[in-house]
Design an enzyme around this catalytic site. Sequence first.
Site, PDB file in Angstrom:
ATOM      1  N   GLY A   1       0.816  -1.226   0.000  1.00 44.85           N
ATOM      2  CA  GLY A   1       0.000   0.000   0.000  1.00 44.85           C
ATOM      3  C   GLY A   1       0.838   1.260   0.000  1.00 44.85           C
ATOM      4  O   GLY A   1       0.648   2.146   0.832  1.00 44.85           O
ATOM      5  N   ALA A   2       1.771   1.336  -0.974  1.00 46.86           N
ATOM      6  CA  ALA A   2       2.699   2.481  -0.976  1.00 46.86           C
ATOM      7  C   ALA A   2       2.338   3.544  -2.013  1.00 46.86           C
ATOM      8  O   ALA A   2       3.132   4.437  -2.279  1.00 46.86           O
ATOM      9  CB  ALA A   2       4.124   1.979  -1.203  1.00 46.86           C
ATOM     10  N   SER A   3       1.146   3.441  -2.593  1.00 51.49           N
ATOM     11  CA  SER A   3       0.788   4.428  -3.633  1.00 51.49           C
ATOM     12  C   SER A   3       0.374   5.763  -3.035  1.00 51.49           C
ATOM     13  O   SER A   3       0.429   6.787  -3.712  1.00 51.49           O
ATOM     14  CB  SER A   3      -0.343   3.869  -4.500  1.00 51.49           C
ATOM     15  OG  SER A   3      -1.429   3.455  -3.701  1.00 51.49           O
TER      16      SER A   3
ATOM     17  N   VAL B   1      -3.143  -7.301  -1.931  1.00 51.04           N
ATOM     18  CA  VAL B   1      -2.534  -8.102  -0.867  1.00 51.04           C
ATOM     19  C   VAL B   1      -3.565  -8.827   0.015  1.00 51.04           C
ATOM     20  O   VAL B   1      -3.190  -9.538   0.941  1.00 51.04           O
ATOM     21  CB  VAL B   1      -1.544  -7.278   0.000  1.00 51.04           C
ATOM     22  CG1 VAL B   1      -0.314  -6.893  -0.797  1.00 51.04           C
ATOM     23  CG2 VAL B   1      -2.198  -6.058   0.630  1.00 51.04           C
TER      24      VAL B   1
ATOM     25  N   TYR C   1     -12.629  -2.461  12.024  1.00 48.76           N
ATOM     26  CA  TYR C   1     -11.284  -1.913  11.813  1.00 48.76           C
ATOM     27  C   TYR C   1     -10.440  -2.121  13.083  1.00 48.76           C
ATOM     28  O   TYR C   1      -9.298  -2.576  13.002  1.00 48.76           O
ATOM     29  CB  TYR C   1     -11.405  -0.419  11.480  1.00 48.76           C
ATOM     30  CG  TYR C   1     -10.091   0.299  11.286  1.00 48.76           C
ATOM     31  CD1 TYR C   1      -9.387   0.195  10.082  1.00 48.76           C
ATOM     32  CD2 TYR C   1      -9.548   1.094  12.289  1.00 48.76           C
ATOM     33  CE1 TYR C   1      -8.186   0.865   9.898  1.00 48.76           C
ATOM     34  CE2 TYR C   1      -8.348   1.766  12.114  1.00 48.76           C
ATOM     35  CZ  TYR C   1      -7.674   1.648  10.918  1.00 48.76           C
ATOM     36  OH  TYR C   1      -6.476   2.321  10.739  1.00 48.76           O
TER      37      TYR C   1
ATOM     38  N   LYS D   1      -6.912  -4.316  13.547  1.00 47.92           N
ATOM     39  CA  LYS D   1      -5.650  -3.735  14.005  1.00 47.92           C
ATOM     40  C   LYS D   1      -5.172  -4.389  15.308  1.00 47.92           C
ATOM     41  O   LYS D   1      -3.977  -4.590  15.510  1.00 47.92           O
ATOM     42  CB  LYS D   1      -5.808  -2.219  14.166  1.00 47.92           C
ATOM     43  CG  LYS D   1      -6.101  -1.505  12.846  1.00 47.92           C
ATOM     44  CD  LYS D   1      -4.984  -1.741  11.837  1.00 47.92           C
ATOM     45  CE  LYS D   1      -5.167  -0.953  10.568  1.00 47.92           C
ATOM     46  NZ  LYS D   1      -4.034  -1.081   9.641  1.00 47.92           N
TER      47      LYS D   1
HETATM   48  P1  NAP Z   1      -4.516   5.717   2.536  1.00 51.27           P
HETATM   49  O1  NAP Z   1      -3.966   7.050   2.217  1.00 51.27           O
HETATM   50  O2  NAP Z   1      -5.947   5.454   2.310  1.00 51.27           O
HETATM   51  O3  NAP Z   1      -3.634   4.628   1.780  1.00 51.27           O
HETATM   52  C1  NAP Z   1      -3.943   3.270   1.864  1.00 51.27           C
HETATM   53  C2  NAP Z   1      -3.004   2.495   0.993  1.00 51.27           C
HETATM   54  O4  NAP Z   1      -3.366   1.104   1.107  1.00 51.27           O
HETATM   55  C3  NAP Z   1      -3.102   2.868  -0.470  1.00 51.27           C
HETATM   56  O5  NAP Z   1      -1.810   2.960  -1.014  1.00 51.27           O
HETATM   57  C4  NAP Z   1      -3.866   1.699  -1.086  1.00 51.27           C
HETATM   58  O6  NAP Z   1      -3.429   1.405  -2.405  1.00 51.27           O
HETATM   59  C5  NAP Z   1      -3.436   0.558  -0.195  1.00 51.27           C
HETATM   60  N1  NAP Z   1      -4.331  -0.587  -0.263  1.00 51.27           N
HETATM   61  C6  NAP Z   1      -5.632  -0.680   0.135  1.00 51.27           C
HETATM   62  N2  NAP Z   1      -6.121  -1.888  -0.136  1.00 51.27           N
HETATM   63  C7  NAP Z   1      -5.108  -2.592  -0.723  1.00 51.27           C
HETATM   64  C8  NAP Z   1      -4.995  -3.910  -1.240  1.00 51.27           C
HETATM   65  N3  NAP Z   1      -6.023  -4.778  -1.200  1.00 51.27           N
HETATM   66  N4  NAP Z   1      -3.810  -4.302  -1.777  1.00 51.27           N
HETATM   67  C9  NAP Z   1      -2.765  -3.440  -1.823  1.00 51.27           C
HETATM   68  N5  NAP Z   1      -2.818  -2.180  -1.357  1.00 51.27           N
HETATM   69  C10 NAP Z   1      -3.983  -1.767  -0.815  1.00 51.27           C
HETATM   70  O7  NAP Z   1      -4.271   5.374   4.075  1.00 51.27           O
HETATM   71  P2  NAP Z   1      -3.091   5.747   5.090  1.00 51.27           P
HETATM   72  O8  NAP Z   1      -3.641   6.718   6.041  1.00 51.27           O
HETATM   73  O9  NAP Z   1      -1.833   6.024   4.378  1.00 51.27           O
HETATM   74  O10 NAP Z   1      -3.004   4.352   5.873  1.00 51.27           O
HETATM   75  C11 NAP Z   1      -1.889   3.485   5.807  1.00 51.27           C
HETATM   76  C12 NAP Z   1      -1.976   2.501   6.971  1.00 51.27           C
HETATM   77  O11 NAP Z   1      -1.914   3.228   8.206  1.00 51.27           O
HETATM   78  C13 NAP Z   1      -3.295   1.726   7.005  1.00 51.27           C
HETATM   79  O12 NAP Z   1      -3.056   0.399   7.375  1.00 51.27           O
HETATM   80  C14 NAP Z   1      -4.090   2.441   8.092  1.00 51.27           C
HETATM   81  O13 NAP Z   1      -5.037   1.608   8.700  1.00 51.27           O
HETATM   82  C15 NAP Z   1      -2.992   2.852   9.039  1.00 51.27           C
HETATM   83  N6  NAP Z   1      -3.375   3.972   9.907  1.00 51.27           N
HETATM   84  C16 NAP Z   1      -3.629   5.205   9.398  1.00 51.27           C
HETATM   85  C17 NAP Z   1      -3.996   6.234  10.253  1.00 51.27           C
HETATM   86  C18 NAP Z   1      -4.285   7.615   9.761  1.00 51.27           C
HETATM   87  O14 NAP Z   1      -4.692   8.457  10.578  1.00 51.27           O
HETATM   88  N7  NAP Z   1      -4.080   7.940   8.493  1.00 51.27           N
HETATM   89  C19 NAP Z   1      -4.123   5.994  11.620  1.00 51.27           C
HETATM   90  C20 NAP Z   1      -3.867   4.719  12.103  1.00 51.27           C
HETATM   91  C21 NAP Z   1      -3.488   3.726  11.241  1.00 51.27           C
HETATM   92  P3  NAP Z   1      -4.369   1.469  -3.736  1.00 51.27           P
HETATM   93  O15 NAP Z   1      -5.119   2.776  -3.679  1.00 51.27           O
HETATM   94  O16 NAP Z   1      -3.377   1.362  -4.840  1.00 51.27           O
HETATM   95  O17 NAP Z   1      -5.298   0.294  -3.638  1.00 51.27           O
END
Ligand code: NAP
Length: 243
Positions: free
Chosen positions: A9-11, A61, A152, A156
């Site tokens: 999920g690095a996009s 994934v 969710y 986690k």
């Molecule tokens: P985000 O901006 O929505 O990015 C999520 C990433 O996950 C995207 O690159 C997306 O790629 C990828 N993804 C989703 N489903 C996928 C799949 N089936 N296979 C491969 N890639 C997939 O979210 P973020 O805030 O950066 O979150 C990253 C992580 O941090 C997550 O696990 C989230 O639960 C955790 N987190 C975030 C926060 C926060 O406040 N932002 C807080 C706590 C935890 P595509 O678009 O290419 O599918």
Amino acid sequence: MEKVVIITGASRGIGREIAKRLAKKGLKVIANYNKSEKEAEKLKAELEQEEISIDIVKADVSKREDVRKLVKYTLNKYDKIDVLINNAGISEYKLFTDETDKDWNKIINTNLYSAFAMSQEVIPNMVHNKSGLIINISSAWGVVGGSLEVVYSISKAGMDGMTKALAKELGPSNIRVNSIAPGMIYTKMNEKFTEEELRGIKEEIPLGVIGEASDISKCIEWLIEDKYTTGQVISINGGWIIT
Ligand code: NAP
């Protein structure tokens, strides 16, 4: 050879920031994406302007065959995997009683099963090398629970359970396993919150600010250099949640 790291999920968001930081440090980065092909290509092109090369690999994934494809690609090209960062994730804001089996499967498979399957596929290579690091990006909600985000939170908390148990199982093979549990970080995931809601959240955070993806990537850089931290859930949340 430099360390080889797979980031799921690095996009976008946190994963993208981790990919940039580690690639700039000279690590071989395999940046996974699923739907956001354009964003992944943009990330690659952006780094190429600085003469830094990364691999971008499409894989869902939440599916074993795609996980195998991603790991196989990495091993064919670099012959080893030093670091796995299970970052891919989705969230949903819904009453618990409105959650369907489909919601459950989607969230659990994307957030938790992916970490299980990715780890299973990379561990044999790490055991062979007697060295490795797995980092699960979990969440503050896995630690204390989030209202309207029960499934969710379960996903986690499951990641954190996996971190602790796997750290014990893999310690003798010199493989470390840790979670990073972010609080609130500015990314697309939080676009659902209104300005007013975000203001309210900031008031609850002792440091008074919402975090940035770089707050997470800095910790990852440190964990990669570290040798003695394993089985831990590292909370990065501005003091929002103190257990
Ligand atoms: P985000 O901006 O929505 O990015 C999520 C990433 O996950 C995207 O690159 C997306 O790629 C990828 N993804 C989703 N489903 C996928 C799949 N089936 N296979 C491969 N890639 C997939 O979210 P973020 O805030 O950066 O979150 C990253 C992580 O941090 C997550 O696990 C989230 O639960 C955790 N987190 C975030 C926060 C926060 O406040 N932002 C807080 C706590 C935890 P595509 O678009 O290419 O599918």
